[in-house]
Scaffold this motif. Structure first.
Motif, PDB file in Angstrom:
ATOM      1  N   LYS A  41       0.831  -1.205   0.000  1.00  0.00           N
ATOM      2  CA  LYS A  41       0.000   0.000   0.000  1.00  0.00           C
ATOM      3  C   LYS A  41       0.859   1.245   0.000  1.00  0.00           C
ATOM      4  CE  LYS A  41      -3.997  -2.054   2.330  1.00  0.00           C
ATOM      5  NZ  LYS A  41      -4.976  -1.883   3.455  1.00  0.00           N
ATOM      6  N   GLU A  42       0.235   2.354  -0.322  1.00  0.00           N
ATOM      7  CA  GLU A  42       0.941   3.619  -0.296  1.00  0.00           C
ATOM      8  C   GLU A  42       1.080   4.125   1.133  1.00  0.00           C
ATOM      9  OE1 GLU A  42      -0.460   5.315  -4.696  1.00  0.00           O
ATOM     10  OE2 GLU A  42      -1.020   6.374  -2.861  1.00  0.00           O
ATOM     11  N   ARG A  43       2.057   4.984   1.311  1.00  0.00           N
ATOM     12  CA  ARG A  43       2.239   5.612   2.612  1.00  0.00           C
ATOM     13  C   ARG A  43       1.032   6.483   2.925  1.00  0.00           C
ATOM     14  NH1 ARG A  43       8.007   8.213   3.886  1.00  0.00           N
ATOM     15  NH2 ARG A  43       8.488   6.116   3.122  1.00  0.00           N
ATOM     16  N   GLU A  44       0.563   6.424   4.176  1.00  0.00           N
ATOM     17  CA  GLU A  44      -0.606   7.214   4.555  1.00  0.00           C
ATOM     18  C   GLU A  44      -0.350   8.002   5.824  1.00  0.00           C
ATOM     19  OE1 GLU A  44      -4.044   4.848   5.417  1.00  0.00           O
ATOM     20  OE2 GLU A  44      -3.067   3.744   7.043  1.00  0.00           O
ATOM     21  N   PHE A  45      -1.043   9.102   5.916  1.00  0.00           N
ATOM     22  CA  PHE A  45      -0.948   9.983   7.069  1.00  0.00           C
ATOM     23  C   PHE A  45      -1.586   9.329   8.282  1.00  0.00           C
ATOM     24  CE2 PHE A  45      -1.125  13.730   9.572  1.00  0.00           C
ATOM     25  CZ  PHE A  45      -2.407  13.822  10.103  1.00  0.00           C
ATOM     26  N   VAL A  46      -0.952   9.518   9.445  1.00  0.00           N
ATOM     27  CA  VAL A  46      -1.499   9.011  10.703  1.00  0.00           C
ATOM     28  C   VAL A  46      -1.857  10.162  11.632  1.00  0.00           C
ATOM     29  CG1 VAL A  46      -1.027   7.652  12.770  1.00  0.00           C
ATOM     30  CG2 VAL A  46      -0.225   6.839  10.531  1.00  0.00           C
ATOM     31  N   ALA A  47      -0.888  11.029  11.918  1.00  0.00           N
ATOM     32  CA  ALA A  47      -1.121  12.106  12.876  1.00  0.00           C
ATOM     33  C   ALA A  47      -0.061  13.176  12.700  1.00  0.00           C
ATOM     34  CB  ALA A  47      -1.109  11.584  14.307  1.00  0.00           C
ATOM     35  N   THR A  48      -0.404  14.386  13.118  1.00  0.00           N
ATOM     36  CA  THR A  48       0.552  15.476  13.106  1.00  0.00           C
ATOM     37  C   THR A  48       0.366  16.324  14.354  1.00  0.00           C
ATOM     38  OG1 THR A  48       1.460  17.295  11.789  1.00  0.00           O
ATOM     39  CG2 THR A  48      -0.928  17.069  11.811  1.00  0.00           C
ATOM     40  N   ILE A  49       1.425  17.010  14.736  1.00  0.00           N
ATOM     41  CA  ILE A  49       1.390  17.856  15.913  1.00  0.00           C
ATOM     42  C   ILE A  49       2.173  19.130  15.617  1.00  0.00           C
ATOM     43  CG2 ILE A  49       3.424  16.727  16.944  1.00  0.00           C
ATOM     44  CD1 ILE A  49       2.037  17.128  19.691  1.00  0.00           C
ATOM     45  N   SER A  50       1.662  20.245  16.101  1.00  0.00           N
ATOM     46  CA  SER A  50       2.340  21.519  15.873  1.00  0.00           C
ATOM     47  C   SER A  50       3.592  21.617  16.728  1.00  0.00           C
ATOM     48  CB  SER A  50       1.387  22.673  16.201  1.00  0.00           C
ATOM     49  OG  SER A  50       1.032  22.637  17.576  1.00  0.00           O
ATOM     50  N   SER A  51       4.371  22.652  16.482  1.00  0.00           N
ATOM     51  CA  SER A  51       5.643  22.802  17.180  1.00  0.00           C
ATOM     52  C   SER A  51       5.464  22.925  18.691  1.00  0.00           C
ATOM     53  CB  SER A  51       6.401  24.016  16.640  1.00  0.00           C
ATOM     54  OG  SER A  51       5.601  25.187  16.778  1.00  0.00           O
ATOM     55  N   SER A  52       4.417  23.599  19.105  1.00  0.00           N
ATOM     56  CA  SER A  52       4.182  23.783  20.538  1.00  0.00           C
ATOM     57  C   SER A  52       3.406  22.632  21.153  1.00  0.00           C
ATOM     58  CB  SER A  52       3.421  25.082  20.777  1.00  0.00           C
ATOM     59  OG  SER A  52       2.124  24.992  20.190  1.00  0.00           O
ATOM     60  N   GLY A  53       2.784  21.835  20.312  1.00  0.00           N
ATOM     61  CA  GLY A  53       1.990  20.718  20.791  1.00  0.00           C
ATOM     62  C   GLY A  53       0.531  21.050  21.031  1.00  0.00           C
ATOM     63  N   ASP A  54       0.137  22.291  20.774  1.00  0.00           N
ATOM     64  CA  ASP A  54      -1.239  22.674  21.076  1.00  0.00           C
ATOM     65  C   ASP A  54      -2.211  22.343  19.960  1.00  0.00           C
ATOM     66  OD1 ASP A  54      -0.923  26.288  20.494  1.00  0.00           O
ATOM     67  OD2 ASP A  54      -0.363  24.554  19.294  1.00  0.00           O
ATOM     68  N   TYR A  55      -1.690  21.910  18.830  1.00  0.00           N
ATOM     69  CA  TYR A  55      -2.547  21.488  17.713  1.00  0.00           C
ATOM     70  C   TYR A  55      -2.170  20.080  17.298  1.00  0.00           C
ATOM     71  CZ  TYR A  55      -4.141  20.952  12.896  1.00  0.00           C
ATOM     72  OH  TYR A  55      -4.702  20.464  11.740  1.00  0.00           O
ATOM     73  N   THR A  56      -3.172  19.229  17.218  1.00  0.00           N
ATOM     74  CA  THR A  56      -2.966  17.870  16.718  1.00  0.00           C
ATOM     75  C   THR A  56      -4.077  17.539  15.734  1.00  0.00           C
ATOM     76  OG1 THR A  56      -4.223  16.905  18.557  1.00  0.00           O
ATOM     77  CG2 THR A  56      -1.826  17.035  18.817  1.00  0.00           C
ATOM     78  N   TYR A  57      -3.757  16.639  14.833  1.00  0.00           N
ATOM     79  CA  TYR A  57      -4.736  16.230  13.828  1.00  0.00           C
ATOM     80  C   TYR A  57      -4.477  14.785  13.488  1.00  0.00           C
ATOM     81  CZ  TYR A  57      -7.396  16.184   9.466  1.00  0.00           C
ATOM     82  OH  TYR A  57      -8.288  15.886   8.467  1.00  0.00           O
ATOM     83  N   TYR A  58      -5.567  14.016  13.334  1.00  0.00           N
ATOM     84  CA  TYR A  58      -5.439  12.577  13.140  1.00  0.00           C
ATOM     85  C   TYR A  58      -6.198  12.105  11.906  1.00  0.00           C
ATOM     86  CZ  TYR A  58      -3.970  12.654  18.032  1.00  0.00           C
ATOM     87  OH  TYR A  58      -3.312  12.920  19.209  1.00  0.00           O
ATOM     88  N   ALA A  59      -5.707  11.033  11.343  1.00  0.00           N
ATOM     89  CA  ALA A  59      -6.475  10.345  10.315  1.00  0.00           C
ATOM     90  C   ALA A  59      -7.709   9.730  10.974  1.00  0.00           C
ATOM     91  CB  ALA A  59      -5.627   9.257   9.676  1.00  0.00           C
ATOM     92  N   ASP A  60      -8.787   9.661  10.225  1.00  0.00           N
ATOM     93  CA  ASP A  60     -10.016   9.103  10.772  1.00  0.00           C
ATOM     94  C   ASP A  60      -9.826   7.668  11.266  1.00  0.00           C
ATOM     95  OD1 ASP A  60     -12.292  10.734   8.404  1.00  0.00           O
ATOM     96  OD2 ASP A  60     -11.394  11.427  10.282  1.00  0.00           O
ATOM     97  N   SER A  61      -8.948   6.939  10.607  1.00  0.00           N
ATOM     98  CA  SER A  61      -8.750   5.527  10.938  1.00  0.00           C
ATOM     99  C   SER A  61      -8.113   5.313  12.300  1.00  0.00           C
ATOM    100  CB  SER A  61      -7.904   4.852   9.866  1.00  0.00           C
ATOM    101  OG  SER A  61      -6.645   5.484   9.755  1.00  0.00           O
ATOM    102  N   VAL A  62      -7.481   6.340  12.855  1.00  0.00           N
ATOM    103  CA  VAL A  62      -6.809   6.184  14.144  1.00  0.00           C
ATOM    104  C   VAL A  62      -7.370   7.090  15.220  1.00  0.00           C
ATOM    105  CG1 VAL A  62      -4.698   5.532  12.918  1.00  0.00           C
ATOM    106  CG2 VAL A  62      -4.964   7.884  13.767  1.00  0.00           C
ATOM    107  N   LYS A  63      -8.262   7.971  14.838  1.00  0.00           N
ATOM    108  CA  LYS A  63      -8.810   8.939  15.789  1.00  0.00           C
ATOM    109  C   LYS A  63      -9.479   8.219  16.948  1.00  0.00           C
ATOM    110  CE  LYS A  63     -10.329  12.419  13.626  1.00  0.00           C
ATOM    111  NZ  LYS A  63     -11.158  13.303  12.787  1.00  0.00           N
ATOM    112  N   GLY A  64      -9.158   8.649  18.154  1.00  0.00           N
ATOM    113  CA  GLY A  64      -9.707   8.025  19.347  1.00  0.00           C
ATOM    114  C   GLY A  64      -8.900   6.843  19.850  1.00  0.00           C
ATOM    115  N   ARG A  65      -7.963   6.350  19.039  1.00  0.00           N
ATOM    116  CA  ARG A  65      -7.116   5.215  19.446  1.00  0.00           C
ATOM    117  C   ARG A  65      -5.654   5.602  19.588  1.00  0.00           C
ATOM    118  NH1 ARG A  65      -6.378   0.995  16.194  1.00  0.00           N
ATOM    119  NH2 ARG A  65      -6.653   2.206  14.256  1.00  0.00           N
ATOM    120  N   PHE A  66      -5.209   6.551  18.794  1.00  0.00           N
ATOM    121  CA  PHE A  66      -3.810   6.976  18.802  1.00  0.00           C
ATOM    122  C   PHE A  66      -3.722   8.390  19.361  1.00  0.00           C
ATOM    123  CE2 PHE A  66      -2.141   4.297  14.958  1.00  0.00           C
ATOM    124  CZ  PHE A  66      -2.686   3.158  15.529  1.00  0.00           C
ATOM    125  N   THR A  67      -2.605   8.670  20.019  1.00  0.00           N
ATOM    126  CA  THR A  67      -2.338  10.010  20.537  1.00  0.00           C
ATOM    127  C   THR A  67      -0.917  10.414  20.185  1.00  0.00           C
ATOM    128  OG1 THR A  67      -3.878   9.691  22.391  1.00  0.00           O
ATOM    129  CG2 THR A  67      -2.260  11.467  22.577  1.00  0.00           C
TER     130      THR A  67
END
Length: 122
Positions: A41-67
């Motif tokens: 499979k192709e590489r897929e996005f999982v999660a990202t975090i801003s430099s300060s840590g105050d912003y995070t964003y998750y792929a729907d497939s991992v939301k609620g399970r990964f931090t």
């Protein structure tokens, strides 16, 4: 440089914590991301975090399970994974975003670690 670690073999429902140690003085100014690539499979996005840590964003497939989190004093970003399933089996990569950015598009990332393998058995 980015050095990912913490992968391994875990049973369905288990948990793992991945770490990514970064070198350099700009870590605290850069967004960081985790991506994964499963066999065939192709590489897929999982999660990202801003430099300060105050912003995070998750792929729907991992939301609620990964931090995603980071410790700028240790130049390290983490990915805590819970409730793992065989569909989470992949090589997980950490990546550094351009300064001030925390994107979900892999093409925006400027450097990549070597990957750590996570295998979830059924």
């Amino acid at each position: 440089q980015l050095q990912a670690s913490g992968g391994g073999l875990v049973q369905t429902g288990g948990s793992l914590r991945l770490s990514c140690a970064a070198s350099g003085r700009t870590f605290s100014s850069a967004g960081m991301g985790w991506f994964r690539q499963a066999p065939g499979k192709e590489r897929e996005f999982v999660a990202t975090i801003s430099s300060s840590g105050d912003y995070t964003y998750y792929a729907d497939s991992v939301k609620g399970r990964f931090t995603i989190s980071r410790d700028n004093a240790k130049n390290t970003v983490y990915l805590q994974m819970y409730s793992l399933t065989p569909e989470d089996t992949a090589v997980y990569y950490c990546a550094r975003a351009p300064l001030g950015r925390a994107p979900s598009n892999s093409r925006e990332y400027v450097s990549w670690g070597q990957g750590t393998l996570v295998t979830v058995s059924s």
